[in-house]
Scaffold this active site. Structure first.
Site, PDB file in Angstrom:
ATOM      1  N   GLY A 283      40.571  45.589  38.395  1.00  0.00           N
ATOM      2  CA  GLY A 283      41.263  46.858  38.563  1.00  0.00           C
ATOM      3  C   GLY A 283      40.866  47.631  39.793  1.00  0.00           C
ATOM      4  N   ASP A 284      40.138  47.014  40.719  1.00  0.00           N
ATOM      5  CA  ASP A 284      39.770  47.645  41.989  1.00  0.00           C
ATOM      6  C   ASP A 284      39.578  46.514  43.002  1.00  0.00           C
ATOM      7  OD1 ASP A 284      38.478  49.384  44.036  1.00  0.00           O
ATOM      8  OD2 ASP A 284      38.416  50.834  42.408  1.00  0.00           O
ATOM      9  N   ASP A 285      38.689  46.685  43.984  1.00  0.00           N
ATOM     10  CA  ASP A 285      38.459  45.617  44.953  1.00  0.00           C
ATOM     11  C   ASP A 285      37.912  44.368  44.266  1.00  0.00           C
ATOM     12  OD1 ASP A 285      39.151  47.165  47.263  1.00  0.00           O
ATOM     13  OD2 ASP A 285      37.193  48.139  47.155  1.00  0.00           O
TER      14      ASP A 285
END
Length: 493
Positions: A283-285
Site C-alpha cells: 500500500g505504499d512504496d
C-alpha cells in the site's frame, strides 16, 4: 550345503516364464480393458486430490518437506511450550527459545523451527547466530492489540516517531546489535495483522507511530529469504544502519489501498545490501531507500550505499515501485536497480527530496526496467515538503547528480518521465539511453523537465525534453541544449 547364489540359468529360466505368463494373462480383451480403466480412473483422483475433496479412500496427505538443519543445534517452538492454534499467545515460548539459542554462539548458534500452524505472538527479539526457520504452512501472527507492543525511542536519524512525536511502537520481530541472523523457511509467513492498526491510524486513534513487521538495527550479516511477509502495521521490512544484508526470494503483500505506509523494504542508512528475486505488492512504496530525516539525518550522518536491487516484480497503486527518499539526509550513493518489472502502479521509479533535507543522491544506475500500465514512469521530485518539525535548516539543499537510465521499456504509461528540479536543487548529469515506452496520452506533457542537465544517447521514445543534450549512438555530440532551466511540469497528467 545351502546355496546362496542364483545361477544365470535360473535367472534366464525365470525370465522365460514371465514372457509366457504375460500373453496368457492379457489374452482376454475384457481383462485388458478393465485394467486400463482402473488405472485411468485412479489417476484422475490422484490428479485432483489437492483441488477438490474426493472419496477419502483415494486421498492422502502430501509428504511434509523435512526441515534442513542450518545450525549445529536445532529446536522446535513446541519444545518451549508453543501452541499453533492461532489463539494461544506464544510470546514466552519464542522468548525462551531465543534465550536458549543466545547461549550457543560459541558453538555456531542455533536454529528455531516454527512448524506448520498459526503462532500468535506479541513482539519478540532475535539474537546473534540465530536462524528462524518457518516451515511450509507456518504462520507467525502478530497480536493486533497495541498494549502488547513495547514503546521505543525515536530513531536517532529521525528525531521523531515519523507519525507522532515521542516514542514509537517496536516491531513484531526485532533485533539490535546482532551478527549472523537468518530468517528463512519453506515460504512460511509472518503476518502482522495490520488491519486494526490501519483503521486506528485513519481514525487518528493512535498516539504513537506504528511499528514495522521486521526491524533489524545496528547489525551485520543478515539474510532474509524464502518467506512471505504480509499485512504489516507500518513499514514491512526495515533494516536500519546495517551492513551486509541479503533479501532474496521474499514475497511481501499488503492491500494496495487503505493500508497506509506499508512499504515493502526500507533500507535505511544501510551499506552493502542485495535485494533480489522478490515479489512486492503493497500500500505504499515497494522499496524505499532512506538515510534519515532533515537535521536529524544530517547529524546522524550514515548514508545508504552500495545497494543492488535486481530481478523484482513490484506493484504500488498509491506510491512508487522503487523510491529513493524522501528521508535521505545522510546521503544515498552507489545504487543499481536492474531487471525490474513495475505493473499497475501509480509511479515506477522515483527520487524524492526537498529543501531542508541536505545530503545527496548520486551514482544511481537504472537498467532494464519494464513499465506496464503505470501513470508516471520516471520521477525526480525536489519539493516533497514533509518535515519532522520546524527546526530544519531551510538552506540545506540536497545534491542530485550522476543518474542514468538505460533500457527502459513498457506500455500503457501516461507520463514516461517527470524530472522536477528547481533553482535551489538542480538535477545534474542525467543520462537516458535505449528507451521506448508506449504512451496513453499523446498530446503534450509527455517528457517533463525542469532545471535538469544531462544527455540523451541515440534515439529514444518519446522524444526527450529540450533541457537535455543530444548524442548519437557513438556518443558524439549532436546538439547542445541551451535551455537546461526550462520548466515544463504539469502534475495534472
Amino acid at each position: 550345503m545351502v546355496e546362496t547364489s542364483t545361477s544365470p540359468w535360473r535367472f534366464n529360466h525365470h525370465r522365460i516364464d514371465i514372457k509366457r505368463w504375460i500373453p496368457t494373462y492379457f489374452s482376454s480383451h475384457k481383462t485388458l480393458f478393465t485394467v486400463l480403466w482402473i488405472v485411468g480412473f485412479a489417476s484422475v483422483f490422484i490428479w485432483q486430490r489437492n483441488i477438490v475433496d474426493g472419496f477419502l479412500i483415494f486421498r492422502w496427505s502430501v509428504p511434509v518437506r523435512p526441515l534442513p538443519t542450518l545450525r549445529p543445534v536445532a529446536f522446535n517452538l513446541t519444545d518451549f511450550g508453543g501452541v499453533g492454534d492461532g489463539v494461544t499467545l506464544n510470546t514466552e515460548a519464542f522468548e525462551r527459545a531465543v534465550s536458549a539459542i543466545s547461549k550457543l554462539g560459541k558453538r555456531g548458534g542455533g536454529q528455531l523451527n516454527v512448524p506448520a500452524g498459526y503462532w500468535l505472538t506479541a513482539p519478540f527479539n532475535l539474537t546473534s547466530h540465530m536462524t528462524l526457520f518457518l516451515a511450509e504452512d507456518a504462520v507467525i501472527l502478530g497480536i493486533d492489540d497495541e498494549k502488547y507492543w513495547p514503546l521505543m525511542p525515536p530513531l536517532p536519524s529521525y528525531g521523531y516517531g515519523r507519525e507522532h512525536s515521542g516514542p514509537r511502537y517496536g516491531s513484531l520481530i526485532h533485533g539490535q546489535n546482532l551478527k549472523d541472523v537468518v530468517i528463512t523457511g519453506h515460504n512460511g509467513t509472518i503476518n502482522g495483522q495490520g488491519q486494526t492498526w490501519w483503521k486506528k491510524y485513519r481514525q487518528k486513534l493512535l498516539n504513537h507511530t506504528r511499528g514495522p513487521l521486521v526491524q533489524i538495527m545496528w547489525s551485520s550479516d543478515i539474510v532474509i529469504s524464502n518467506i512471505t511477509l504480509r499485512d504489516s502495521p507500518f513499514w514491512t521490512l526495515h533494516p536500519y544502519d546495517c551492513k551486509n544484508v541479503t533479501v532474496r526470494n521474499v514475497t511481501i503483500l499488503a492491500p494496495i489501498f487503505e493500508a497506509p505506509n506499508t512499504d515493502g523494504i526500507d533500507p535505511d542508512s544501510c551499506e552493502d545490501m542485495v535485494i533480489e528475486d522478490c515479489y512486492i505488492s503493497v500500500g505504499d512504496d515497494a522499496i524505499a531507500i532512506k538515510s534519515g530525516w532533515d537535521q536529524y539525518g544530517i547529524a546522524y550522518g550514515r548514508p545508504s550505499m552500495n545497494i543492488l536491487i535486481r530481478n523484482l516484480v513490484v506493484r504500488s497503486m498509491v506510491s512508487a515501485g522503487i523510491s529513493i527518499g524522501s528521508e535521505m539526509s545522510g546521503g544515498v550513493s552507489n545504487v543499481t536497480i536492474e531487471n525490474l518489472h513495475v505493473w499497475n502502479s501509480r509511479r515506477a521509479v522515483r527520487i524524492k527530496t526537498s529543501p531542508g533535507r541536505g545530503g545527496y543522491v548520486r551514482h544511481i544506475t537504472y537498467r532494464n526496467l519494464t513499465f506496464d500500465n503505470v501513470r508516471v514512469g520516471i520521477v525526480i521530485k525536489t519539493d516533497y515538503n514533509e518535515h519532522p518539525d520546524d527546526n530544519f535548516d531551510r538552506q540545506a539543499f540536497p545534491t542530485l547528480e550522476d543518474i542514468s537510465y538505460t533500457s527502459i521499456h513498457g506500455q500503457g504509461v501516461r507520463v514516461p518521465v517527470r524530472i522536477h528540479g528547481s533553482e535551489e536543487i538542480p538535477v545534474r548529469n542525467v543520462t537516458f539511453r535505449d528507451m521506448s515506452v508506449g504512451i496513453t496520452y499523446k498530446k503534450k506533457h509527455i517528457f517533463q523537465c525542469a532545471f535538469v542537465q544531462g544527455r540523451v544517447i541515440g534515439t529514444i521514445f518519446p522524444a526527450p525534453c529540450e533541457n537535455l543534450d543530444r548524442y548519437d549512438e557513438q556518443e558524439q555530440l549532436v546538439k547542445h541544449s541551451d535551455s537546461q532551466n526550462m520548466t515544463d511540469i504539469d502534475y495534472d497528467f
